[in-house]
Design a protein around this motif. Sequence first.
Motif, short mmCIF file in Angstrom:
data_model
loop_
_atom_site.label_atom_id
_atom_site.label_comp_id
_atom_site.label_asym_id
_atom_site.label_seq_id
_atom_site.Cartn_x
_atom_site.Cartn_y
_atom_site.Cartn_z
N SER A 193 0.84 -1.19 0.00
CA SER A 193 0.00 0.00 0.00
C SER A 193 0.87 1.24 0.00
N SER A 194 0.37 2.30 -0.59
CA SER A 194 1.10 3.57 -0.62
C SER A 194 0.11 4.70 -0.44
N GLY A 195 0.65 5.88 -0.15
CA GLY A 195 -0.22 7.03 -0.01
C GLY A 195 -0.97 7.33 -1.28
N LYS A 196 -0.31 7.18 -2.41
CA LYS A 196 -0.94 7.43 -3.71
C LYS A 196 -2.09 6.45 -3.97
N LEU A 197 -1.84 5.17 -3.65
CA LEU A 197 -2.90 4.17 -3.83
C LEU A 197 -4.07 4.48 -2.90
N ARG A 198 -3.77 4.80 -1.64
CA ARG A 198 -4.85 5.07 -0.69
C ARG A 198 -5.67 6.28 -1.12
N ASP A 199 -5.01 7.31 -1.64
CA ASP A 199 -5.74 8.49 -2.14
C ASP A 199 -6.67 8.10 -3.29
N HIS A 200 -6.19 7.24 -4.17
CA HIS A 200 -7.01 6.82 -5.31
C HIS A 200 -8.21 6.01 -4.84
N VAL A 201 -7.98 5.10 -3.88
CA VAL A 201 -9.08 4.30 -3.33
C VAL A 201 -10.10 5.21 -2.66
N ASN A 202 -9.63 6.18 -1.90
CA ASN A 202 -10.55 7.10 -1.22
C ASN A 202 -11.39 7.90 -2.22
N LEU A 203 -10.75 8.35 -3.31
CA LEU A 203 -11.49 9.10 -4.32
C LEU A 203 -12.55 8.23 -4.98
N THR A 204 -12.18 7.01 -5.34
CA THR A 204 -13.17 6.10 -5.95
C THR A 204 -14.31 5.82 -4.99
N ASN A 205 -13.98 5.63 -3.71
CA ASN A 205 -15.01 5.41 -2.70
C ASN A 205 -15.95 6.60 -2.60
N SER A 206 -15.41 7.80 -2.64
CA SER A 206 -16.24 9.01 -2.54
C SER A 206 -17.23 9.10 -3.69
N LEU A 207 -16.77 8.80 -4.89
CA LEU A 207 -17.65 8.85 -6.06
C LEU A 207 -18.73 7.78 -5.98
N LEU A 208 -18.33 6.57 -5.60
CA LEU A 208 -19.33 5.49 -5.50
C LEU A 208 -20.32 5.77 -4.38
N PHE A 209 -19.84 6.38 -3.29
CA PHE A 209 -20.72 6.64 -2.16
C PHE A 209 -21.80 7.66 -2.51
N GLU A 210 -21.48 8.59 -3.43
CA GLU A 210 -22.50 9.54 -3.88
C GLU A 210 -23.66 8.80 -4.54
N ILE A 211 -23.34 7.78 -5.31
CA ILE A 211 -24.39 6.97 -5.94
C ILE A 211 -25.18 6.21 -4.88
N ILE A 212 -24.46 5.64 -3.89
CA ILE A 212 -25.12 4.91 -2.82
C ILE A 212 -26.09 5.81 -2.07
N LYS A 213 -25.69 7.05 -1.79
CA LYS A 213 -26.56 7.98 -1.05
C LYS A 213 -27.84 8.27 -1.82
N ILE A 214 -27.74 8.40 -3.14
CA ILE A 214 -28.94 8.62 -3.96
C ILE A 214 -29.88 7.42 -3.83
N ARG A 215 -29.31 6.22 -3.90
CA ARG A 215 -30.16 5.02 -3.81
C ARG A 215 -30.75 4.85 -2.41
N LEU A 216 -29.99 5.22 -1.37
CA LEU A 216 -30.52 5.17 -0.02
C LEU A 216 -31.68 6.14 0.14
N LYS A 217 -31.54 7.33 -0.44
CA LYS A 217 -32.62 8.33 -0.36
C LYS A 217 -33.85 7.84 -1.09
N ASP A 218 -33.66 7.29 -2.31
CA ASP A 218 -34.80 6.77 -3.08
C ASP A 218 -35.49 5.65 -2.31
N ARG A 219 -34.69 4.82 -1.65
CA ARG A 219 -35.27 3.69 -0.90
C ARG A 219 -36.10 4.19 0.27
N ASP A 220 -35.62 5.24 0.97
CA ASP A 220 -36.37 5.77 2.11
C ASP A 220 -37.67 6.41 1.66
N GLU A 221 -37.68 7.00 0.48
CA GLU A 221 -38.89 7.67 -0.01
C GLU A 221 -39.89 6.66 -0.55
#
Length: 503
Positions: free
Chosen positions: A475-503
């Motif tokens: 693992s490296s700082g560069k790899l961890r930064d990339h993983v965190n960025l990918t997670n942030s983008l995917l989590f935005e999609i998850i939040k939309i689906r969580l909101k739709d599910r609650d509604e």
Amino acid sequence: MLKPLATVDHMLLRPEGKGTIRALSRIGYELPAAIADIIDNSIDAQATRVEITFLRNDREITSVTIADDGRGMDMATLRMGMQFAGRTDHDVGDLGTYGMGLKSASFSQAKTMTVISRQNGNVVASRWSVEAIDNDWRCEVLDPVQAGVTFNDLCLRGKTPASGTLVIWERLDRLVVSQHADALDEFLGTAMPRLEAHLGLIFHRFLESGALSISTVVRHERRPLALPRPVRPHNPFLYPNSGAPGWPKALSCEFPGLGSLTLDAHIWPAGSAADGFLLGSRKGIEFQGFYFFRNNRLIQAGGWNGAVKGNQDPELMLARVAIELPPAGIDVNVQKSALQVTASQAQALLAASDSEIDLEDYLEAARAAYRASRRTERSSGSPPAVPGPGIAMRVRRAARKWIAGNREAEEIGFAWGELDDGQVFDLDLSEMNIVLNRKFRYEILDGSPASSADAPLIKILLFQLYKESFARQRSSGKLRDHVNLTNSLLFEIIKIRLKDRDE
């Protein structure tokens, strides 16, 4: 030094039942360690057979039983066994330690624990429940005739033993699975191999000698016939040839509080795929370190106990040290899965030697063996990564053909696990796994049914994105930064689906 304070009165403070049992349920037992603690009692009772049964219906595990053919108990012995932290008169060779194992292990998994025992034809039975404990610690004594019928039905397959003990766990609050159709089968498909691997490791000396046999079985309430699976021994020191010339060696140290201990220092051959090396893992890296045995029972499987910095150093993955402990005089945790080692004891382990070489020399020899194997791998070219377990077999075969052809390949697996709330996935480089957050499984699947090969699109895309990181295994700082960025983008999609599910 502080001036002593005068005593003016005393208070009698009995433990509060609900709080005590809540603390016990959070003591840190995983299912395999809890069952191993019950088996310790079976071995102390001179059992030769142990059978663990998971009773289930279509949706849930309704109870777990651990049965043995040991010497059984009379009422006085059962009473002592059911008492919390009661007086314990263990023989020197016993595996029991604190008088808490039966209770703490049971209530870490269930809300009701029943013990039925037969000795000299007489049956005794007792039951603890969280409600009984909260009701002024009133342990139930059960009807011996009815208990005898249950004993005959559940205590070991085939011929019912003349003596033995049956432990029953019910209201299993730690083994609850989600309600989708395949959830229970999926859980059992993962939990049973993990249980068998753990028991095969902890009790491998008993299993190898033939002194004990252990089997597991899953029994459906509508289909009572089920085949037991024998637990095979997993010896963490069973290798054909040493990984370095001149090893293993026996080192000695003066261990504070215990006296002289012998450390049998082993170096495994690199690249081993033996069960005894991998121990159910993908790489075996987490099983480096000290292996403490007491009365032939493995107490701790790996870890350096502060003698070496970190417990998962890739360069020490071939290093394993077997240490025999005396029957008494050493502190272990309640689960009997690790030693409580003081700073001075860790220093003593690090100072172990045979007058010519010491533990530091051994560690350097293990590192050298690992580095030599890595140089050989690099000179022959690192094997390509291909998708592994968690993807449909048809896709895996096609990917292997396109990516590796006829060459050796290294599989990257996929698993659903517990991750932080904002994480959609993570990389487990040591175990060669891409881990997806189980909490977001419904959203990732977008309502599709879960299975062992679900979410193929996101799995393959993550594989393609990070397969080179697994090849480097660092693992490296560069790899961890990339993983965190990918997670942030995917989590935005998850939040939309969580909101739709609650509604």
